[in-house]
Motif scaffolding. Structure first.
Motif, PDB file in Angstrom:
ATOM      1  N   SER A  72       0.830  -1.418   0.174  1.00 60.27           N
ATOM      2  CA  SER A  72       0.072   0.272  -0.450  1.00 60.27           C
ATOM      3  C   SER A  72       0.734   0.720   0.222  1.00 60.27           C
ATOM      4  CB  SER A  72      -0.485  -0.434   1.395  1.00 60.27           C
ATOM      5  OG  SER A  72      -1.858  -1.277   1.566  1.00 60.27           O
ATOM      6  N   VAL A  73       2.140   1.488   0.625  1.00 62.50           N
ATOM      7  CA  VAL A  73       2.802   2.352   0.993  1.00 62.50           C
ATOM      8  C   VAL A  73       3.561   2.579   0.016  1.00 62.50           C
ATOM      9  CG1 VAL A  73       5.170   3.266   2.081  1.00 62.50           C
ATOM     10  CG2 VAL A  73       2.865   2.226   3.320  1.00 62.50           C
ATOM     11  N   LEU A  74       3.735   1.515  -1.581  1.00 65.40           N
ATOM     12  CA  LEU A  74       4.597   1.246  -2.729  1.00 65.40           C
ATOM     13  C   LEU A  74       3.443   2.001  -3.124  1.00 65.40           C
ATOM     14  CD1 LEU A  74       6.874  -1.847  -2.010  1.00 65.40           C
ATOM     15  CD2 LEU A  74       7.622   0.249  -1.892  1.00 65.40           C
ATOM     16  N   PHE A  75       2.518   1.294  -2.950  1.00 64.73           N
ATOM     17  CA  PHE A  75       1.340   2.461  -4.299  1.00 64.73           C
ATOM     18  C   PHE A  75       1.047   3.730  -4.598  1.00 64.73           C
ATOM     19  CE2 PHE A  75       0.284  -1.805  -5.326  1.00 64.73           C
ATOM     20  CZ  PHE A  75      -0.870  -1.967  -5.892  1.00 64.73           C
ATOM     21  N   VAL A  76       0.994   4.529  -3.128  1.00 63.15           N
ATOM     22  CA  VAL A  76       0.705   5.903  -2.797  1.00 63.15           C
ATOM     23  C   VAL A  76       2.246   6.265  -3.249  1.00 63.15           C
ATOM     24  CG1 VAL A  76       1.305   8.032  -1.182  1.00 63.15           C
ATOM     25  CG2 VAL A  76      -0.333   5.156  -0.616  1.00 63.15           C
ATOM     26  N   LEU A  80       0.471   5.072  -7.789  1.00 63.73           N
ATOM     27  CA  LEU A  80      -0.609   3.808  -8.379  1.00 63.73           C
ATOM     28  C   LEU A  80      -2.098   3.434  -8.006  1.00 63.73           C
ATOM     29  CD1 LEU A  80       2.854   0.753  -8.413  1.00 63.73           C
ATOM     30  CD2 LEU A  80       1.645   2.716 -10.679  1.00 63.73           C
ATOM     31  N   ASN A  81      -1.967   4.087  -6.264  1.00 63.47           N
ATOM     32  CA  ASN A  81      -3.384   3.944  -5.766  1.00 63.47           C
ATOM     33  C   ASN A  81      -4.181   4.723  -6.700  1.00 63.47           C
ATOM     34  OD1 ASN A  81      -2.534   6.360  -5.143  1.00 63.47           O
ATOM     35  ND2 ASN A  81      -3.029   5.798  -3.104  1.00 63.47           N
ATOM     36  N   PHE A 143       1.646  -7.275  -6.267  1.00 63.57           N
ATOM     37  CA  PHE A 143       2.683  -6.882  -5.122  1.00 63.57           C
ATOM     38  C   PHE A 143       2.730  -6.899  -4.115  1.00 63.57           C
ATOM     39  CE2 PHE A 143       1.930  -3.591  -8.712  1.00 63.57           C
ATOM     40  CZ  PHE A 143       3.416  -3.107  -9.065  1.00 63.57           C
ATOM     41  N   THR A 144       1.843  -7.699  -3.632  1.00 59.14           N
ATOM     42  CA  THR A 144       2.202  -8.323  -2.340  1.00 59.14           C
ATOM     43  C   THR A 144       3.009  -9.815  -2.168  1.00 59.14           C
ATOM     44  OG1 THR A 144       0.168  -7.474  -1.012  1.00 59.14           O
ATOM     45  CG2 THR A 144       0.596  -9.441  -0.420  1.00 59.14           C
ATOM     46  N   SER A 145       2.052 -10.527  -3.349  1.00 65.28           N
ATOM     47  CA  SER A 145       3.218 -12.163  -3.707  1.00 65.28           C
ATOM     48  C   SER A 145       4.927 -11.239  -3.984  1.00 65.28           C
ATOM     49  CB  SER A 145       2.429 -12.403  -4.632  1.00 65.28           C
ATOM     50  OG  SER A 145       1.333 -12.528  -4.443  1.00 65.28           O
ATOM     51  N   ALA A 146       4.688 -10.293  -4.313  1.00 65.30           N
ATOM     52  CA  ALA A 146       6.163 -10.393  -5.248  1.00 65.30           C
ATOM     53  C   ALA A 146       6.820 -10.443  -3.477  1.00 65.30           C
ATOM     54  CB  ALA A 146       6.436  -9.539  -5.993  1.00 65.30           C
ATOM     55  N   ILE A 147       6.525  -9.548  -3.445  1.00 66.13           N
ATOM     56  CA  ILE A 147       6.662  -8.912  -1.487  1.00 66.13           C
ATOM     57  C   ILE A 147       7.968 -10.317  -1.133  1.00 66.13           C
ATOM     58  CG2 ILE A 147       7.014  -7.159   0.538  1.00 66.13           C
ATOM     59  CD1 ILE A 147       5.302  -5.631  -1.253  1.00 66.13           C
ATOM     60  N   ALA A 148       6.507 -10.885  -0.451  1.00 63.50           N
ATOM     61  CA  ALA A 148       6.590 -11.827   0.363  1.00 63.50           C
ATOM     62  C   ALA A 148       8.233 -12.758  -0.314  1.00 63.50           C
ATOM     63  CB  ALA A 148       5.631 -12.360   0.132  1.00 63.50           C
ATOM     64  N   MET A 178       5.537 -11.025 -11.827  1.00 64.95           N
ATOM     65  CA  MET A 178       4.175 -10.545 -10.329  1.00 64.95           C
ATOM     66  C   MET A 178       4.336  -9.714  -9.774  1.00 64.95           C
ATOM     67  SD  MET A 178       3.217 -13.092  -9.088  1.00 64.95           S
ATOM     68  CE  MET A 178       1.651 -13.345  -8.053  1.00 64.95           C
ATOM     69  N   ILE A 179       5.356  -8.724 -10.172  1.00 64.80           N
ATOM     70  CA  ILE A 179       5.243  -7.590 -10.523  1.00 64.80           C
ATOM     71  C   ILE A 179       5.188  -6.904 -11.737  1.00 64.80           C
ATOM     72  CG2 ILE A 179       6.779  -4.968 -10.382  1.00 64.80           C
ATOM     73  CD1 ILE A 179       8.613  -5.997  -8.572  1.00 64.80           C
ATOM     74  N   TYR A 180       5.418  -7.656 -13.114  1.00 71.13           N
ATOM     75  CA  TYR A 180       4.894  -7.083 -14.151  1.00 71.13           C
ATOM     76  C   TYR A 180       3.640  -7.260 -14.049  1.00 71.13           C
ATOM     77  CZ  TYR A 180       3.430  -7.043 -19.200  1.00 71.13           C
ATOM     78  OH  TYR A 180       2.943  -7.128 -20.724  1.00 71.13           O
ATOM     79  N   HIS A 181       2.696  -8.121 -14.117  1.00 71.48           N
ATOM     80  CA  HIS A 181       1.287  -8.321 -13.707  1.00 71.48           C
ATOM     81  C   HIS A 181       0.697  -7.319 -12.418  1.00 71.48           C
ATOM     82  CE1 HIS A 181      -2.645  -9.958 -12.352  1.00 71.48           C
ATOM     83  NE2 HIS A 181      -2.720 -10.635 -13.521  1.00 71.48           N
TER      84      HIS A 181
END
Length: 217
Positions: A72-76, A80-81, A143-148, A178-181
């Motif tokens: 969420s922070v990265l989206f901000v 991207l949000n 994005f969450t999956s890539a971070i995990a 995952m990031i690309y998706h």
């Protein structure tokens, strides 16, 4: 909606644990050997197994929530949000122009993004709103999956001192996909919102001003 959110954040935690397990197994970590030896003992301490099971059930949602908040922070930060879409100002301009043409002054000082979201969730078609939410969810999941995955790799490298090259390569490659998706889902979401602003958004602004004038008579 709550069950979907719980499932989503739990998924992030499970992905992290699966990645870390893969790192420890492929890196032949002493910690992994000790863990498997404990499970294989016929007379293993029941309390140890119960505590392990409890941690295994509760840890994924807790970890997933952290990864979700990082996303969420990265989206901000990377705008991207939906709150950060540049077309929010376009809708505000359309509304201001419509109000001015009818000589109506609301004295609205809310940010353009807040004004748009109030209109979108009031005047938007229910099917489109559901679609937009699903599309946004898909982006968050990616994005969450890539971070995990990356967190699992880094934990294996720095905390357990294992660095199996093939596992790291596969994990980084999957994270990149995952990031690309996630970026693709965000782009589709943004373009659709922009299309709504240029079409139904204009009608929504006119309908709102017309109703406002009618009610003020």
């Amino acid at each position: 909606m709550e069950s979907q959110f719980y499932t989503r954040i739990s998924m992030g935690g499970w992905i992290f644990l699966a990645t870390l397990a893969a790192m420890l197994w492929s890196g032949d970590s002493p910690a992994w050997q000790e863990f498997t030896a404990t499970l294989q003992q016929a007379n293993a301490d029941v309390m140890v197994l119960l505590v392990g099971a409890l941690v295994g059930v509760s840890a994924p949602p807790a970890l997933g929530l952290i990864f979700e908040r990082i996303a969420s922070v990265l989206f901000v930060l990377f705008r991207l949000n939906m709150w950060s879409y540049s077309r929010m100002r376009t809708f505000q301009a359309i509304l201001d122009e419509t109000l001015a043409s009818e000589d109506v002054d609301l004295g609205n000082s809310a940010p353009a993004s807040a004004t748009f979201q109030a209109f979108f969730y009031t005047y938007g078609d229910g099917k489109l709103i559901d679609w937009a939410r699903r599309r946004r969810t898909h982006g968050y999941v990616s994005f969450t999956s890539a971070i995990a995955i990356l967190a699992g790799v880094l934990t294996g490298i720095f905390l357990f001192q294992v660095d199996p090259p093939l596992t790291i390569f596969l994990c980084v490659g999957i994270s990149a996909v995952m990031i690309y998706h996630g970026l693709r889902e965000n782009r589709i979401h943004r373009y659709t919102i922009e299309a709504w602003i240029q079409t139904e958004g204009v009608l929504a602004a006119r309908s709102f001003v017309s109703k406002l004038k009618h009610d003020s008579r």
